[in-house]
Design a protein around this motif. Sequence first.
Motif, PDB file in Angstrom:
ATOM      1  N   ASN A  82      41.625  28.981  36.873  1.00  9.61           N
ATOM      2  CA  ASN A  82      40.999  30.281  37.077  1.00  9.61           C
ATOM      3  C   ASN A  82      39.664  30.354  36.339  1.00  9.61           C
ATOM      4  O   ASN A  82      39.371  29.551  35.452  1.00  9.61           O
ATOM      5  CB  ASN A  82      41.932  31.430  36.636  1.00  9.61           C
ATOM      6  CG  ASN A  82      42.254  31.357  35.138  1.00  9.61           C
ATOM      7  OD1 ASN A  82      41.361  31.333  34.300  1.00  9.61           O
ATOM      8  ND2 ASN A  82      43.548  31.328  34.819  1.00  9.61           N
ATOM      9  N   ARG A  83      38.839  31.335  36.680  1.00  4.45           N
ATOM     10  CA  ARG A  83      37.472  31.415  36.159  1.00  4.45           C
ATOM     11  C   ARG A  83      37.435  31.576  34.645  1.00  4.45           C
ATOM     12  O   ARG A  83      36.545  31.038  33.990  1.00  4.45           O
ATOM     13  CB  ARG A  83      36.734  32.587  36.819  1.00  4.45           C
ATOM     14  CG  ARG A  83      36.495  32.397  38.305  1.00  4.45           C
ATOM     15  CD  ARG A  83      35.666  33.526  38.853  1.00  4.45           C
ATOM     16  NE  ARG A  83      35.429  33.369  40.283  1.00  4.45           N
ATOM     17  CZ  ARG A  83      34.654  34.183  40.996  1.00  4.45           C
ATOM     18  NH1 ARG A  83      34.047  35.196  40.416  1.00  4.45           N
ATOM     19  NH2 ARG A  83      34.502  33.964  42.301  1.00  4.45           N
ATOM     20  N   ARG A  84      38.388  32.291  34.104  1.00  6.82           N
ATOM     21  CA  ARG A  84      38.384  32.539  32.662  1.00  6.82           C
ATOM     22  C   ARG A  84      38.619  31.254  31.879  1.00  6.82           C
ATOM     23  O   ARG A  84      38.259  31.165  30.708  1.00  6.82           O
ATOM     24  CB  ARG A  84      39.455  33.574  32.309  1.00  6.82           C
ATOM     25  CG  ARG A  84      39.177  34.955  32.889  1.00  6.82           C
ATOM     26  CD  ARG A  84      40.263  35.948  32.516  1.00  6.82           C
ATOM     27  NE  ARG A  84      40.382  36.108  31.064  1.00  6.82           N
ATOM     28  CZ  ARG A  84      41.295  36.878  30.472  1.00  6.82           C
ATOM     29  NH1 ARG A  84      42.184  37.523  31.227  1.00  6.82           N
ATOM     30  NH2 ARG A  84      41.334  36.986  29.175  1.00  6.82           N
ATOM     31  N   SER A  85      39.228  30.264  32.525  1.00  6.21           N
ATOM     32  CA  SER A  85      39.548  29.021  31.825  1.00  6.21           C
ATOM     33  C   SER A  85      38.501  27.928  32.037  1.00  6.21           C
ATOM     34  O   SER A  85      38.634  26.831  31.484  1.00  6.21           O
ATOM     35  CB  SER A  85      40.920  28.501  32.307  1.00  6.21           C
ATOM     36  OG  SER A  85      41.932  29.452  32.076  1.00  6.21           O
TER      37      SER A  85
END
Length: 303
Positions: free
Chosen positions: A2-5
Amino acid sequence: MNRRSLPLNALRAFESVGRHRSFSLAANELGVTHGAVSRQISMLESLLGLRLFRRSQPIELTDEGIELLAEVAPAFDRLSTAVDSLMCPGDHAALLINAPPTFTMKWLIPRLSVFQRRHNKAEIRLTTSTTSISSLKLSDFDVVIRRLPPSSSDLNAQTFLSGKLVAICAPERVERCPVLCAEDITKHRLIEAKSNVSAWTQWFEQAGCEKPASGDFLRFDEMFFAVQAALEGLGIALAPLSLVADDLAAGNLVIAFDGPDVSAVDYAYVMTLGGRRRQLINEFCTWLSEEGKACDQFARTVI
């Protein structure tokens, strides 16, 4: 993932190393130490469970590294363009072009007024370079022009102008000493440029005669100087027909000898991600294709 990671710092380091093929150059660009870049790459490789580089001299991308760079580099270019377009809204009509020096001086600049009349509010910013496209920071340009082989399809390059080479000189040179066969060309001083250093070798191989000793050549860093030297009567040069067609038509140059065709690479353009300038970029490249076609047709009439 995911984008946060997403490991953005590591990806930024990877993109810079991949573009420069050097940890040291990437460290200088990013303003960090060589060790910091190395740690970011190691962390990314551990996260992916893949080797991205072969630590050779110079370093090489693995197949997985090549695949990742092909996606990451354009993504960073898009981000850079998006931010620049918001920070510099007044630059929406600026067109940033990077092209080889000789092409720019002998072909592009003499024709550019045609495009400027169509788009009188467009600001053309020209820079010259012979650096390979893979080594450029593409977000700095809208259009990059180079002589590119057909194998460059991964760049989405569009060929627009022939790179056919011809042997040219000032008319008085062959008037004094005519070139009636391939061997006669060795009676003249030959001119070559670093950017085209193998051209004469190919010419003599295909003509079936021996190439003169290296000391018999006049050498220049740029093709423009080689063409200028030919204009001044200093010798015979191999130059792209498209760049000297106007001089041939005007009688400033002549074909010294209609010898063998040397395998030449055509001129092509690569469009980068221009954001708000996309329409202007498309129109400029359409104009390049139109001018290139017209020039190739005209060049065939002067030889």
